[in-house]
Design a protein around this motif. Structure first.
Motif, PDB file in Angstrom:
ATOM      1  N   HIS A  42       0.684  -1.184   0.037  1.00 54.24           N
ATOM      2  CA  HIS A  42      -0.059   0.015  -0.040  1.00 54.24           C
ATOM      3  C   HIS A  42       0.916   1.436  -0.025  1.00 54.24           C
ATOM      4  CE1 HIS A  42      -3.746  -1.996   0.153  1.00 54.24           C
ATOM      5  NE2 HIS A  42      -3.425  -2.705   1.360  1.00 54.24           N
ATOM      6  N   LEU A  72      -7.359   1.433  -2.805  1.00 46.73           N
ATOM      7  CA  LEU A  72      -7.018   2.183  -1.642  1.00 46.73           C
ATOM      8  C   LEU A  72      -6.594   3.469  -2.167  1.00 46.73           C
ATOM      9  CD1 LEU A  72      -6.309   2.648   1.379  1.00 46.73           C
ATOM     10  CD2 LEU A  72      -3.921   1.712   0.626  1.00 46.73           C
ATOM     11  N   ALA A  76      -9.049   6.849  -1.454  1.00 46.93           N
ATOM     12  CA  ALA A  76      -8.395   8.033  -0.645  1.00 46.93           C
ATOM     13  C   ALA A  76      -8.441   9.150  -1.474  1.00 46.93           C
ATOM     14  CB  ALA A  76      -7.330   7.352  -0.198  1.00 46.93           C
ATOM     15  N   VAL A  82      -8.260   8.863   4.348  1.00 46.03           N
ATOM     16  CA  VAL A  82      -7.698   7.326   4.403  1.00 46.03           C
ATOM     17  C   VAL A  82      -8.001   6.909   5.644  1.00 46.03           C
ATOM     18  CG1 VAL A  82      -5.464   8.060   4.689  1.00 46.03           C
ATOM     19  CG2 VAL A  82      -6.009   5.693   3.486  1.00 46.03           C
ATOM     20  N   LEU A  91      -1.307  10.679   1.643  1.00 51.10           N
ATOM     21  CA  LEU A  91      -2.370  11.102   1.150  1.00 51.10           C
ATOM     22  C   LEU A  91      -2.275  12.750   0.953  1.00 51.10           C
ATOM     23  CD1 LEU A  91      -5.197  11.040  -0.348  1.00 51.10           C
ATOM     24  CD2 LEU A  91      -6.185  11.137   1.878  1.00 51.10           C
TER      25      LEU A  91
END
Length: 134
Positions: A42, A72, A76, A82, A91
């Motif tokens: 991630h 994801l 986001a 997130v 982010l």
């Protein structure tokens, strides 16, 4: 409009990671494989997105449609939120870069439509491994 496909990959969780960025610009293509160091998958996806944004800004590409197979990252960015606080700084960095764009879109695409970026991200992991062998 310029289309940018990006992907992050990690060989382990965490492990050696890479970003793949594939840019389609008026019939021309650009390919980038960027080693990212030790990250989980991630994190690699977020770092790949940030690298793609920085690359576009550096090149003066201001109207860009980004494509990713990371739900994801796409969610986001769309929600500007997130759930996992570990990804919040990534982010926020990405959203600050997005604000420098004149026109910005992010779309989730199935993995089958993101193969080139995926291959480039895996090539970056191999590139990183070869550097470490030296």
């Amino acid at each position: 409009m310029i289309d940018v496909y990006f992907d992050g990959a990690s060989a382990g969780n965490p492990g050696p990671s890479g970003a793949g960025i594939f840019i389609k610009k008026h019939g021309e293509v650009e390919r980038f494989s960027l080693p990212l160091g030790e990250l989980d998958n991630h994190e690699a996806e977020f770092h790949a997105f940030i690298a793609a944004l920085k690359l576009c800004i550096e090149k003066g590409y201001k109207s860009v449609s980004f494509r990713t197979d990371s739900q994801l990252v796409s969610r986001a960015v769309e929600k500007e939120y997130v759930k996992n606080k570990r990804f919040a700084p990534l982010l926020q960095e990405a959203l600050a870069l997005v604000k420098q764009m004149d026109m910005f879109f992010i779309l989730w695409v199935p993995s089958s439509e993101n193969k080139t970026a995926d291959e480039l991200s895996k090539a970056a992991i191999i590139k990183q491994a070869k550097k470490q062998e030296r």
